[in-house]
Motif scaffolding. Sequence first.
Motif, PDB file in Angstrom:
ATOM      1  N   UNK A  35      -4.485   7.614  -2.714  1.00  0.00           N
ATOM      2  CA  UNK A  35      -4.216   6.875  -3.957  1.00  0.00           C
ATOM      3  C   UNK A  35      -5.244   5.799  -4.256  1.00  0.00           C
ATOM      4  N   UNK A  36      -5.563   5.640  -5.542  1.00  0.00           N
ATOM      5  CA  UNK A  36      -6.463   4.569  -5.966  1.00  0.00           C
ATOM      6  C   UNK A  36      -5.705   3.259  -6.132  1.00  0.00           C
ATOM      7  N   UNK A  37      -4.404   3.323  -6.078  1.00  0.00           N
ATOM      8  CA  UNK A  37      -3.586   2.117  -6.205  1.00  0.00           C
ATOM      9  C   UNK A  37      -2.173   2.379  -5.726  1.00  0.00           C
ATOM     10  N   UNK A  38      -1.381   3.032  -6.546  1.00  0.00           N
ATOM     11  CA  UNK A  38       0.021   3.299  -6.240  1.00  0.00           C
ATOM     12  C   UNK A  38       0.135   4.341  -5.136  1.00  0.00           C
ATOM     13  N   UNK A  39       0.741   3.961  -4.005  1.00  0.00           N
ATOM     14  CA  UNK A  39       0.835   4.871  -2.866  1.00  0.00           C
ATOM     15  C   UNK A  39       1.691   6.099  -3.171  1.00  0.00           C
ATOM     16  N   UNK A  40       2.489   6.042  -4.215  1.00  0.00           N
ATOM     17  CA  UNK A  40       3.292   7.187  -4.599  1.00  0.00           C
ATOM     18  C   UNK A  40       2.479   8.344  -5.132  1.00  0.00           C
ATOM     19  N   UNK A  41       1.172   8.127  -5.359  1.00  0.00           N
ATOM     20  CA  UNK A  41       0.324   9.183  -5.895  1.00  0.00           C
ATOM     21  C   UNK A  41      -0.198  10.139  -4.829  1.00  0.00           C
ATOM     22  N   UNK A  42       0.112   9.902  -3.554  1.00  0.00           N
ATOM     23  CA  UNK A  42      -0.287  10.836  -2.505  1.00  0.00           C
ATOM     24  C   UNK A  42       0.468  12.148  -2.700  1.00  0.00           C
ATOM     25  N   UNK A  43      -0.179  13.286  -2.448  1.00  0.00           N
ATOM     26  CA  UNK A  43       0.485  14.579  -2.642  1.00  0.00           C
ATOM     27  C   UNK A  43       1.163  15.044  -1.353  1.00  0.00           C
ATOM     28  N   UNK A  44       2.151  15.913  -1.487  1.00  0.00           N
ATOM     29  CA  UNK A  44       2.821  16.474  -0.320  1.00  0.00           C
ATOM     30  C   UNK A  44       1.817  17.211   0.561  1.00  0.00           C
ATOM     31  N   UNK A  45       0.909  17.929  -0.061  1.00  0.00           N
ATOM     32  CA  UNK A  45      -0.076  18.697   0.702  1.00  0.00           C
ATOM     33  C   UNK A  45      -1.004  17.772   1.477  1.00  0.00           C
ATOM     34  N   UNK A  46      -1.404  16.654   0.855  1.00  0.00           N
ATOM     35  CA  UNK A  46      -2.255  15.696   1.561  1.00  0.00           C
ATOM     36  C   UNK A  46      -1.556  15.170   2.804  1.00  0.00           C
ATOM     37  N   UNK A  47      -0.271  14.865   2.695  1.00  0.00           N
ATOM     38  CA  UNK A  47       0.499  14.376   3.841  1.00  0.00           C
ATOM     39  C   UNK A  47       0.542  15.436   4.939  1.00  0.00           C
ATOM     40  N   UNK A  48       0.751  16.699   4.582  1.00  0.00           N
ATOM     41  CA  UNK A  48       0.798  17.785   5.566  1.00  0.00           C
ATOM     42  C   UNK A  48      -0.527  17.917   6.307  1.00  0.00           C
ATOM     43  N   UNK A  49      -1.630  17.819   5.563  1.00  0.00           N
ATOM     44  CA  UNK A  49      -2.945  17.956   6.189  1.00  0.00           C
ATOM     45  C   UNK A  49      -3.215  16.787   7.129  1.00  0.00           C
ATOM     46  N   UNK A  50      -2.921  15.579   6.685  1.00  0.00           N
ATOM     47  CA  UNK A  50      -3.134  14.409   7.532  1.00  0.00           C
ATOM     48  C   UNK A  50      -2.291  14.482   8.802  1.00  0.00           C
ATOM     49  N   UNK A  51      -1.074  14.969   8.662  1.00  0.00           N
ATOM     50  CA  UNK A  51      -0.171  15.050   9.814  1.00  0.00           C
ATOM     51  C   UNK A  51      -0.649  16.110  10.817  1.00  0.00           C
ATOM     52  N   UNK A  52      -1.254  17.190  10.330  1.00  0.00           N
ATOM     53  CA  UNK A  52      -1.629  18.299  11.202  1.00  0.00           C
ATOM     54  C   UNK A  52      -3.049  18.270  11.715  1.00  0.00           C
ATOM     55  N   UNK A  53      -3.869  17.327  11.253  1.00  0.00           N
ATOM     56  CA  UNK A  53      -5.269  17.278  11.681  1.00  0.00           C
ATOM     57  C   UNK A  53      -5.387  16.777  13.118  1.00  0.00           C
ATOM     58  N   UNK A  54      -6.474  17.189  13.796  1.00  0.00           N
ATOM     59  CA  UNK A  54      -6.751  16.659  15.140  1.00  0.00           C
ATOM     60  C   UNK A  54      -7.051  15.165  15.070  1.00  0.00           C
ATOM     61  N   UNK A  55      -7.749  14.765  14.011  1.00  0.00           N
ATOM     62  CA  UNK A  55      -8.103  13.357  13.819  1.00  0.00           C
ATOM     63  C   UNK A  55      -8.343  13.124  12.333  1.00  0.00           C
ATOM     64  N   UNK A  56      -8.305  11.863  11.942  1.00  0.00           N
ATOM     65  CA  UNK A  56      -8.587  11.481  10.557  1.00  0.00           C
ATOM     66  C   UNK A  56      -9.833  10.597  10.567  1.00  0.00           C
ATOM     67  N   UNK A  57     -10.890  11.066   9.945  1.00  0.00           N
ATOM     68  CA  UNK A  57     -12.095  10.262   9.792  1.00  0.00           C
ATOM     69  C   UNK A  57     -11.999   9.500   8.481  1.00  0.00           C
ATOM     70  N   UNK A  58     -12.562   8.293   8.460  1.00  0.00           N
ATOM     71  CA  UNK A  58     -12.373   7.445   7.287  1.00  0.00           C
ATOM     72  C   UNK A  58     -13.465   6.389   7.208  1.00  0.00           C
ATOM     73  N   UNK A  59     -13.561   5.724   6.056  1.00  0.00           N
ATOM     74  CA  UNK A  59     -14.507   4.625   5.873  1.00  0.00           C
ATOM     75  C   UNK A  59     -14.043   3.360   6.595  1.00  0.00           C
ATOM     76  N   UNK A  60     -12.765   3.051   6.481  1.00  0.00           N
ATOM     77  CA  UNK A  60     -12.222   1.804   7.015  1.00  0.00           C
ATOM     78  C   UNK A  60     -10.967   2.132   7.819  1.00  0.00           C
ATOM     79  N   UNK A  61     -11.049   2.003   9.140  1.00  0.00           N
ATOM     80  CA  UNK A  61      -9.909   2.390   9.979  1.00  0.00           C
ATOM     81  C   UNK A  61      -8.689   1.506   9.739  1.00  0.00           C
ATOM     82  N   UNK A  62      -8.895   0.232   9.380  1.00  0.00           N
ATOM     83  CA  UNK A  62      -7.760  -0.644   9.117  1.00  0.00           C
ATOM     84  C   UNK A  62      -7.022  -0.217   7.862  1.00  0.00           C
ATOM     85  N   UNK A  63      -7.782   0.047   6.821  1.00  0.00           N
ATOM     86  CA  UNK A  63      -7.157   0.442   5.557  1.00  0.00           C
ATOM     87  C   UNK A  63      -6.457   1.790   5.693  1.00  0.00           C
ATOM     88  N   UNK A  64      -7.129   2.746   6.327  1.00  0.00           N
ATOM     89  CA  UNK A  64      -6.523   4.064   6.493  1.00  0.00           C
ATOM     90  C   UNK A  64      -5.361   4.004   7.480  1.00  0.00           C
TER      91      UNK A  64
END
Length: 280
Positions: free
Chosen positions: A16-45
């Motif tokens: 989401x660019x602002x409202x956390x409710x804009x995350x998709x169900x599919x995005x949540x599934x992918x994040x949950x099933x990944x070996x790891x999540x790479x990101x720009x800012x570990x605190x924010x993510x």
Amino acid sequence: MTPDSPPSHLWLVPTPVGNLGDITFRAVDVLRGADAVACEDTRRTGALLTHLGISRPLVRLDAHTMHRAPAVLEEHPRLAYVTDAGTPGISDPGAELVRAAVAAGVPVEVLPGPTAFVPALVLSGLPNARFTFEGFLPRSGRERRERLAAVAARPETTVLYESPHRLADTLGDLAGACGPERQASVTRELSKRFEETARGTLSDLAAHFAGEVRGEIVVVVAGRPAGETLPGEETPDHAALAQTWAAEGRSARDIRELLIARGLRKNDAYALALRVTQEV
């Protein structure tokens, strides 16, 4: 995730660019099933994953650490990548990660989801059948001047990103390049409580945002109207040019196209070309 997913895979996951409710169900599934999540800012993510109830290893991959991408892809075969907000690969290091994955033969999948410039473009009310996305303008120098000149000259709408502390200067520079009366809009804090879209001329917007500004910002600038003269640009004497070309024996059609190329409106070019060829 499905049982037949390939052993190595890179997912680019919009957040989401602002409202956390804009995350998709599919995005949540992918994040949950990944070996790891790479990101720009570990605190924010990390805060986002906590909000979603997801616990995955976090790996920092930003503009300063992207040289580690091949090693990260090898260490974490099923890797999800997110940036600070929006769709990875748009004005952020995600594009470099995609190139690394392609070079390593790792399949890449980009999930659809939030991005800032599309809603800002629609909110602007400006023509959007054709547009150019500029991303962030160079901060200074000849490259910045050239990009501003390109924005001023192109006939289609332009969309660009800007930071809060540089917004006023950029609006002033755009007014100088495009003329103060060019229509534009500024959208900030998309999908948040204090979301704002201001519309008007570049000079009006520069005055409106002269003080302190907060939030992520998208600027949308109208295309150059047909026949408009830019600041510092001389107005051609279309009639004199048309008469010269007619005396050289050029056809009305050729003269019309030459006049249009020099900024004259199509109907005016047609009428002038017809008149001068009849006078010869």
